[in-house]
Design a protein around this motif. Structure first.
Motif, PDB file in Angstrom:
ATOM      1  N   GLU A   6       0.684  -1.299   0.133  1.00 12.88           N
ATOM      2  CA  GLU A   6       0.478  -0.078   0.104  1.00 12.88           C
ATOM      3  C   GLU A   6       0.634   1.174  -0.004  1.00 12.88           C
ATOM      4  O   GLU A   6       0.498   2.466  -0.694  1.00 12.88           O
ATOM      5  N   HIS A   7       2.452   1.020   0.711  1.00  9.19           N
ATOM      6  CA  HIS A   7       2.841   2.508   0.297  1.00  9.19           C
ATOM      7  C   HIS A   7       3.630   2.557  -0.284  1.00  9.19           C
ATOM      8  O   HIS A   7       3.955   3.919  -1.294  1.00  9.19           O
ATOM      9  N   ALA A   8       3.729   1.333  -1.596  1.00  9.01           N
ATOM     10  CA  ALA A   8       4.056   1.829  -2.853  1.00  9.01           C
ATOM     11  C   ALA A   8       2.883   2.259  -3.208  1.00  9.01           C
ATOM     12  O   ALA A   8       2.972   3.316  -4.317  1.00  9.01           O
ATOM     13  N   LEU A   9       1.749   1.756  -3.290  1.00  8.05           N
ATOM     14  CA  LEU A   9       0.877   2.475  -4.217  1.00  8.05           C
ATOM     15  C   LEU A   9       0.209   4.190  -3.936  1.00  8.05           C
ATOM     16  O   LEU A   9       0.389   4.956  -4.804  1.00  8.05           O
ATOM     17  N   VAL A  10       0.796   4.309  -2.562  1.00  3.24           N
ATOM     18  CA  VAL A  10       0.576   5.663  -1.998  1.00  3.24           C
ATOM     19  C   VAL A  10       1.818   6.690  -2.803  1.00  3.24           C
ATOM     20  O   VAL A  10       1.321   7.747  -3.805  1.00  3.24           O
ATOM     21  N   LEU A  11       2.906   6.237  -2.947  1.00 11.94           N
ATOM     22  CA  LEU A  11       3.804   6.903  -3.609  1.00 11.94           C
ATOM     23  C   LEU A  11       3.681   6.681  -4.764  1.00 11.94           C
ATOM     24  O   LEU A  11       4.333   8.177  -5.504  1.00 11.94           O
ATOM     25  N   ALA A  12       3.203   5.837  -5.760  1.00 11.39           N
ATOM     26  CA  ALA A  12       2.701   6.099  -7.089  1.00 11.39           C
ATOM     27  C   ALA A  12       1.767   6.794  -7.321  1.00 11.39           C
ATOM     28  O   ALA A  12       1.965   7.812  -8.154  1.00 11.39           O
ATOM     29  N   ALA A  13       0.467   6.679  -5.829  1.00 12.42           N
ATOM     30  CA  ALA A  13       0.052   8.430  -6.666  1.00 12.42           C
ATOM     31  C   ALA A  13       0.688   9.351  -6.239  1.00 12.42           C
ATOM     32  O   ALA A  13      -0.142  10.561  -6.787  1.00 12.42           O
ATOM     33  N   ILE A  14       1.075   9.866  -4.801  1.00 10.50           N
ATOM     34  CA  ILE A  14       1.827  10.857  -4.755  1.00 10.50           C
ATOM     35  C   ILE A  14       2.644  11.833  -6.649  1.00 10.50           C
ATOM     36  O   ILE A  14       2.441  12.810  -6.459  1.00 10.50           O
ATOM     37  N   LEU A  15       2.997  10.397  -6.982  1.00  9.90           N
ATOM     38  CA  LEU A  15       4.046  10.247  -7.858  1.00  9.90           C
ATOM     39  C   LEU A  15       2.852  10.958  -9.221  1.00  9.90           C
ATOM     40  O   LEU A  15       3.491  12.261 -10.341  1.00  9.90           O
ATOM     41  N   SER A  42       5.332   6.537 -12.656  1.00  9.37           N
ATOM     42  CA  SER A  42       4.253   5.879 -11.353  1.00  9.37           C
ATOM     43  C   SER A  42       3.049   5.105 -11.835  1.00  9.37           C
ATOM     44  O   SER A  42       2.980   4.211 -10.746  1.00  9.37           O
ATOM     45  N   ALA A  43       3.157   4.993 -13.008  1.00 13.27           N
ATOM     46  CA  ALA A  43       2.491   3.911 -13.369  1.00 13.27           C
ATOM     47  C   ALA A  43       2.380   2.620 -13.386  1.00 13.27           C
ATOM     48  O   ALA A  43       2.757   1.739 -12.864  1.00 13.27           O
ATOM     49  N   GLY A  44       4.140   2.948 -13.713  1.00 15.05           N
ATOM     50  CA  GLY A  44       4.767   1.722 -13.809  1.00 15.05           C
ATOM     51  C   GLY A  44       5.090   1.574 -12.450  1.00 15.05           C
ATOM     52  O   GLY A  44       5.025  -0.399 -12.287  1.00 15.05           O
ATOM     53  N   LEU A  45       5.346   2.091 -11.668  1.00 18.05           N
ATOM     54  CA  LEU A  45       5.939   1.520 -10.194  1.00 18.05           C
ATOM     55  C   LEU A  45       4.847   1.179  -9.442  1.00 18.05           C
ATOM     56  O   LEU A  45       4.466   0.533  -8.607  1.00 18.05           O
ATOM     57  N   ALA A  46       3.406   1.472  -9.940  1.00 15.47           N
ATOM     58  CA  ALA A  46       1.874   1.122  -9.157  1.00 15.47           C
ATOM     59  C   ALA A  46       1.270  -0.458 -10.124  1.00 15.47           C
ATOM     60  O   ALA A  46       1.345  -1.643  -8.911  1.00 15.47           O
ATOM     61  N   PHE A  47       1.912  -0.937 -10.859  1.00 15.16           N
ATOM     62  CA  PHE A  47       2.507  -1.662 -11.770  1.00 15.16           C
ATOM     63  C   PHE A  47       3.254  -3.130 -11.008  1.00 15.16           C
ATOM     64  O   PHE A  47       3.033  -4.071 -10.395  1.00 15.16           O
ATOM     65  N   ILE A  48       4.392  -2.007 -10.339  1.00 12.89           N
ATOM     66  CA  ILE A  48       5.357  -2.823  -9.947  1.00 12.89           C
ATOM     67  C   ILE A  48       4.870  -3.283  -8.544  1.00 12.89           C
ATOM     68  O   ILE A  48       5.028  -3.876  -8.279  1.00 12.89           O
TER      69      ILE A  48
ATOM     70  N   PHE B   5      14.049   1.836   0.361  1.00 12.10           N
ATOM     71  CA  PHE B   5      12.528   1.870   0.308  1.00 12.10           C
ATOM     72  C   PHE B   5      12.097   3.408   0.806  1.00 12.10           C
ATOM     73  O   PHE B   5      11.931   4.693  -0.291  1.00 12.10           O
ATOM     74  N   TYR B   6      11.832   4.117   1.796  1.00 12.74           N
ATOM     75  CA  TYR B   6      11.356   5.200   2.430  1.00 12.74           C
ATOM     76  C   TYR B   6      12.245   6.405   2.531  1.00 12.74           C
ATOM     77  O   TYR B   6      11.466   7.506   1.235  1.00 12.74           O
ATOM     78  N   VAL B   7      13.358   5.735   1.768  1.00 11.21           N
ATOM     79  CA  VAL B   7      14.606   6.884   1.157  1.00 11.21           C
ATOM     80  C   VAL B   7      14.305   7.283  -0.262  1.00 11.21           C
ATOM     81  O   VAL B   7      14.403   8.607  -0.559  1.00 11.21           O
ATOM     82  N   SER B   8      14.618   6.295  -0.139  1.00 10.15           N
ATOM     83  CA  SER B   8      14.409   6.925  -2.428  1.00 10.15           C
ATOM     84  C   SER B   8      13.408   7.299  -1.762  1.00 10.15           C
ATOM     85  O   SER B   8      12.926   8.087  -3.755  1.00 10.15           O
ATOM     86  N   GLY B   9      12.164   6.548  -1.745  1.00  8.19           N
ATOM     87  CA  GLY B   9      10.774   7.132  -1.801  1.00  8.19           C
ATOM     88  C   GLY B   9      10.483   8.727  -1.509  1.00  8.19           C
ATOM     89  O   GLY B   9      10.335   9.674  -2.663  1.00  8.19           O
ATOM     90  N   THR B  10      11.213   9.304  -0.775  1.00  9.25           N
ATOM     91  CA  THR B  10      11.233  10.611  -0.753  1.00  9.25           C
ATOM     92  C   THR B  10      12.457  11.288  -1.121  1.00  9.25           C
ATOM     93  O   THR B  10      12.009  12.895  -1.522  1.00  9.25           O
ATOM     94  N   VAL B  11      13.452  10.313  -1.804  1.00 11.80           N
ATOM     95  CA  VAL B  11      13.763  11.562  -2.810  1.00 11.80           C
ATOM     96  C   VAL B  11      13.489  11.675  -3.805  1.00 11.80           C
ATOM     97  O   VAL B  11      13.473  12.674  -4.607  1.00 11.80           O
ATOM     98  N   ALA B  12      12.653  11.029  -4.758  1.00 15.21           N
ATOM     99  CA  ALA B  12      11.902  11.065  -6.244  1.00 15.21           C
ATOM    100  C   ALA B  12      11.151  12.083  -5.565  1.00 15.21           C
ATOM    101  O   ALA B  12      10.738  12.548  -6.516  1.00 15.21           O
ATOM    102  N   MET B  13      10.221  11.373  -4.259  1.00 11.60           N
ATOM    103  CA  MET B  13       8.948  12.910  -4.402  1.00 11.60           C
ATOM    104  C   MET B  13       9.607  14.476  -4.428  1.00 11.60           C
ATOM    105  O   MET B  13       9.276  14.818  -5.283  1.00 11.60           O
ATOM    106  N   ILE B  14      11.179  14.763  -3.703  1.00 15.22           N
ATOM    107  CA  ILE B  14      11.837  15.897  -3.584  1.00 15.22           C
ATOM    108  C   ILE B  14      12.130  16.309  -4.920  1.00 15.22           C
ATOM    109  O   ILE B  14      11.572  17.879  -5.554  1.00 15.22           O
TER     110      ILE B  14
END
Lengths: 101, 168
Positions: A6-15, A42-48, B5-14
């Motif tokens: 779910e966290h990866a999906l949230v990251l994909a949604a944010i991106l 980010s769509a690819g990230l959601a698939f992954i 995961f969390y650190v690189s996700g933060t870097v990606a968002m910034i």
């Protein structure tokens, strides 16, 4: 000790949201194309993330298709941007709205 | 693997935020490359090492080079020299370099933990399974992707012709 999918999906949604805001807000064609790349990625990230949750390879297969599609899209988009710049001497997307057949 | 995961996700968002809000196209492109590298680390932490390699090679390598070429072609005016000088200014590359340094530290952390040679984790999907799925049930997708790439090749060639040779 594993990441919840779910966290990866949230990251994909944010991106995806950042990329969508970029497409809507920016008027420069190069920046719009970059934002579209962000959205595709980010769509690819959601698939992954979905493949990671199910333990199946299908998500990664879909990412490879998205990769091929992004390459095709960016080639055509950038050559269109070059053509727009050649015709209007501007990279503003609104400059092309004044064309008439 | 969680911290990765969390650190690189933060870097990606910034870095993605800096792409969208950037003023200079070249600086935004640097941030976009960092964002894609961070996404590659995210993919690795999600058990997809093959996709992480493809992300670095194709997205951050090939597609970004296309953007660089186009931006270079469009900067042929008198502003090009000033642009080049501006790129050497530390203010231009300090932000992307800092974010990339975070990613390098993550990679070193991964190596220190025996990341690549350690035992395969539960969620790890190896490239062989991906290839068997790609050329098995998804083979029609491979054919369609090749058609799409051919169409893009023809379109890019047509759009990129000199104006005096073709229409307008």
């Amino acid at each position: 000790m594993t990441v919840p999918a779910e966290h990866a999906l949230v990251l994909a949604a944010i991106l995806f949201s950042i990329g969508l805001a970029g497409v809507l807000a920016r008027r420069n064609i190069i920046f719009m194309l970059m934002s579209i790349e962000i959205m595709l990625n980010s769509a690819g990230l959601a698939f992954i993330a979905a493949g990671y949750k199910n333990g199946q390879a299908d998500g990664q297969v879909m990412f490879i298709f998205i990769l091929a599609m992004a390459a095709a899209e960016v080639a055509v988009g950038l050559s269109l941007a070059l053509r727009v710049y050649g015709s209007f001497k501007s990279l503003d997307a609104d400059a092309a709205s004044s064309m008439r057949g | 693997m969680e911290a990765l995961f969390y650190v690189s996700g933060t870097v990606a968002m910034i870095s993605t935020l800096r792409v969208v809000t950037g003023k200079n196209a070249v600086h935004a492109l640097l941030y976009l490359v960092v964002s894609l590298l961070a996404a590659a680390l995210v993919f690795y932490s999600l058990g997809a090492p093959f996709i992480a390699a493809l992300e670095v090679i194709i997205y951050a390598g090939a597609i970004m080079v296309l953007f660089v070429f186009v931006i270079m072609m469009l900067n042929l005016g008198p502003g090009a020299e000033r642009q080049k000088k501006g790129l050497l200014d530390p203010k231009a590359w300090a932000g992307p370099a800092l974010l990339a340094l975070v990613l390098v530290l993550e990679l070193l952390y991964l190596f220190a933990g025996g990341g690549l040679e350690g035992p395969p984790r539960a969620a790890y999907i190896n490239p062989k399974a991906v290839a068997l799925a790609l050329f098995g049930p998804y083979f029609i997708g491979v054919e369609l992707a090749s058609l799409l790439l051919l169409a893009a090749l023809v379109a890019a060639w047509h759009l990129g012709r000199r104006e005096k040779e073709g229409i307008r």
